[in-house]
Design an enzyme around this catalytic site. Sequence first.
Site, PDB file in Angstrom:
ATOM      1  CD1 TRP A 101      -2.945   1.676   0.773  1.00  0.00           C
ATOM      2  CD2 TRP A 101      -1.654   2.855   2.534  1.00  0.00           C
ATOM      3  NE1 TRP A 101      -2.900   3.291   0.995  1.00  0.00           N
ATOM      4  CE2 TRP A 101      -2.442   3.680   1.837  1.00  0.00           C
ATOM      5  CE3 TRP A 101       0.143   2.723   3.082  1.00  0.00           C
ATOM      6  CZ2 TRP A 101      -2.253   4.412   2.511  1.00  0.00           C
ATOM      7  CZ3 TRP A 101      -0.263   3.590   3.840  1.00  0.00           C
ATOM      8  CH2 TRP A 101      -1.962   4.855   3.911  1.00  0.00           C
ATOM      9  CG  ASP A 111     -14.931   7.162   2.283  1.00  0.00           C
ATOM     10  OD1 ASP A 111     -16.639   6.855   2.529  1.00  0.00           O
ATOM     11  OD2 ASP A 111     -14.204   6.493   2.467  1.00  0.00           O
ATOM     12  CE  LYS A 154     -11.054   7.474  -5.277  1.00  0.00           C
ATOM     13  NZ  LYS A 154      -9.906   8.857  -4.320  1.00  0.00           N
ATOM     14  CD1 TRP A 155     -15.300  -0.371  -7.082  1.00  0.00           C
ATOM     15  CD2 TRP A 155     -17.262  -0.089  -9.121  1.00  0.00           C
ATOM     16  NE1 TRP A 155     -15.490  -1.681  -7.711  1.00  0.00           N
ATOM     17  CE2 TRP A 155     -16.597  -1.248  -8.674  1.00  0.00           C
ATOM     18  CE3 TRP A 155     -18.047  -0.054  -9.874  1.00  0.00           C
ATOM     19  CZ2 TRP A 155     -17.955  -1.540  -8.900  1.00  0.00           C
ATOM     20  CZ3 TRP A 155     -18.989  -0.416  -9.964  1.00  0.00           C
ATOM     21  CH2 TRP A 155     -18.760  -1.779  -9.593  1.00  0.00           C
ATOM     22  CG  ASP A 156     -11.290   2.941  -2.490  1.00  0.00           C
ATOM     23  OD1 ASP A 156     -10.767   2.354  -3.073  1.00  0.00           O
ATOM     24  OD2 ASP A 156     -11.545   4.082  -2.132  1.00  0.00           O
ATOM     25  CG  MET A 157     -12.840  -4.036  -4.113  1.00  0.00           C
ATOM     26  SD  MET A 157     -11.513  -4.539  -3.103  1.00  0.00           S
ATOM     27  CE  MET A 157     -11.962  -6.154  -3.077  1.00  0.00           C
ATOM     28  CG  ASP A 170      -4.551   5.789  -1.234  1.00  0.00           C
ATOM     29  OD1 ASP A 170      -5.755   6.449  -2.158  1.00  0.00           O
ATOM     30  OD2 ASP A 170      -4.989   5.093  -0.093  1.00  0.00           O
TER      31      ASP A 170
HETATM   32  C1  DGJ Z   1      -9.119   4.925  -0.842  1.00  0.00           C
HETATM   33  C2  DGJ Z   1      -8.381   5.472  -2.179  1.00  0.00           C
HETATM   34  O1  DGJ Z   1      -8.275   5.265  -2.628  1.00  0.00           O
HETATM   35  C3  DGJ Z   1      -8.595   6.993  -0.919  1.00  0.00           C
HETATM   36  O2  DGJ Z   1      -8.329   8.181  -2.679  1.00  0.00           O
HETATM   37  C4  DGJ Z   1      -9.742   7.766  -0.796  1.00  0.00           C
HETATM   38  O3  DGJ Z   1     -11.002   7.820  -1.788  1.00  0.00           O
HETATM   39  C5  DGJ Z   1      -9.928   6.231   0.241  1.00  0.00           C
HETATM   40  N1  DGJ Z   1     -10.241   5.104   0.105  1.00  0.00           N
HETATM   41  C6  DGJ Z   1     -11.255   7.402   0.584  1.00  0.00           C
HETATM   42  O4  DGJ Z   1     -11.836   5.739   1.953  1.00  0.00           O
END
Ligand code: DGJ
Length: 730
Positions: free
Chosen positions: A196, A364, A473-476, A545
Amino acid sequence: MVTFHKAQGYFQLQGAGFTYLLGVSPNGDLHHLYWGKPLSAAALKKLLAEWKKRAVETEHHISREFQRREFPDFGHNDLRTPAFQLEMADGYRISEFLYDSFQVLPGKPDFGPGPSSRVEEADQAQTLKILLKDKLQKLELDLYYTLYPTRNLLVRRTILRNRGPKPVSILKLASASLDLPPDPGPWRLVRFPGRWAKERQMKEGALQEGTLRLESRRGISSHEMNPFAMVTRGDADEEKGEVYGFALATSGNWLIETELFRDQTLRVNAGLNDFNFKWRLEPGKAFVTPECVMAYSTSGFSGLSFNLHRFVRERVIGGFWQNRPRPMLLNNWEATYFKFNHDKLLQIARAGKEAGLELFVLDDGWFGKRDDDTTSLGDWFVDKRKLPRGLRGLSDDIHGLGLKFGLWIEPEMVSPKSLLYKKHPDWCLHVPGRRRRMARSQLVLDISRPEVRDYLFEAIGKALEEARVDYVKWDMNRSLSEVGNETLPPNRQGELYFRYVMGVYDLMERLNRRFPKVLFEGCSGGGARFDLGILHYHPQIWTSDNTDGLDRIFIQYATSFAYPPLVMGAHISSVPNHITHRSMSLKWRALAALSGNFGVEADITKWKPSERKELAGYIRLYKEIRPIVQFGDFYRLENPYQSNRASWMFVSPDQKEALVFVFQVKTPKKGEKVKGLRLKGLDADKTYEFLGEGSKLSGKKLMKDGWLPKSFENPKGSYHCELYHFKTNS
Ligand code: DGJ
């Protein structure tokens, strides 16, 4: 492009700059004969003669380990790692697939659900389908090879069909497999491990005897290793030599496996991970593997990337955004995290608009009661405490400013503290009676289940509609654990990882169809799902990130081996950086972001007027250079992993303009000779002028002799950076 030479029993696949040869041995086994630069008639003759000698199996010389095989089966006397392994209804695990027939198809067949490289017109590609049969068990294996006339690559996948009366279990089934010959060796491997906030770091080394598994067992393609690797021969490097690239179009558990055998033959298997995998194939059913893109270059990594970048832009990305310039966005995540309200967001958006940005993204925290990351995932309705006029109210105001509006979602997750979990505690991946382990305080929804997908399609669809979004923006944000599903029978639990990822694709597909003009950006805790599968649905991906300018140079550099800058989300953020606490200059952060899919991720209302002015300058600049950065060709010039500088350049498709970015990542040692830069991709016969300086140099000179930008002649320290813009009018 595809020819079958019947008399000698071999197939010739003629790509843009390579030849690929497969042979059918006298007993019907499929052999890999060659993948490399086009062969002279004499070299081909020699190769075929050698193969004929090797291809024969006699009672005294039976080991298939002397043979180079294409898609090797398991259970005979080739004991290297196989491309596939099956378990028959009677428990035996031995199969023998022999050549039956072939077909040459125009274009590319429709393989059903899941990502697939695109063909709009039948003349854009040609596909060879080879049918192998295991007669005893009545099983059929289709090997597909798609050639695109202008690209130096092959797209492969496999289908297994059960024509027998009993079910069979698939324990392993690669998408592609081949044995590369030992000479002239030695084989090296380039891979992209990470973690990460440090995704895709470039690592290179010689392959040793034995098996090496690059893989993900996390249910996502992962931070830890990217599903792309290159094997190279001898001294191949950025500029020269033979390079073979393997990129998988899958976003779950994957495997790229190399086995260097005692004779230095290199077997490569690429596809779904066999770890924890078992698929029951009923009579009459077929199993389709994901695609593997196999690229080839004789001009080192540079040629391979050139080819893959164009392929991604032309054949992986599709739909409305395929050739459209991407808007410059302002995202509120690093600006506010979960703490925002309507007015605060509007203030930031207004400042963004003033600076020249084009899209505001609400990240978020807008739904349920999500004041931190412990609650509300799954409750996709707006939090009126923060946004009393709802998403529509905010979106109207943002649109009213002349900005587009975007929204963050994380569909695949559920927080135990949520209404959804209360109502459907069984909807997450779990094993009855066992603890459900959390990561980031959340569980993973079992998206293989149609009712879960239907709920998400409706709930998220409603939110996106209400908000009139232009971007998503589709996060996971976690890996999968306790991967179990009570609705699947015991003998199908081994299918769940793959069913999960196919469920994700299904939801993506449905939402893409419902919102065809919306720009989707993939994201997974930064860049844990950076792969060709996601790019089929989401034409850009959040790279990491980590927005620290220095770390970004390394991440973006390494990401560029397979993926073009167009798809790499690259944002300027505030300093000290929220992850590394480092403070790189605004210019450095800007140049890193200008090298990708540009955006800003900061509360710029808190920036000094001088900084906002400087930022506005970069935004104006990006508007000007966007067509070159997003749709031009990208070339790496200097490798920050191996030198004191990183540099790269972009060349417009008509070769009339070029941008050169140079970053001094480390201070050279005292007395160390400062090297010039040899530019790439220019027109050798044209004269280029540096904008701003007025000096002129020929394309030939810039590429052959190189050029040392003045301000890098005597580096006094690190972290000096420049962008040079060249143009030719001739
Ligand atoms: C992880 C993403 O990579 C970030 O850019 C952000 O959207 C956070 N999650 C939000 O919880």
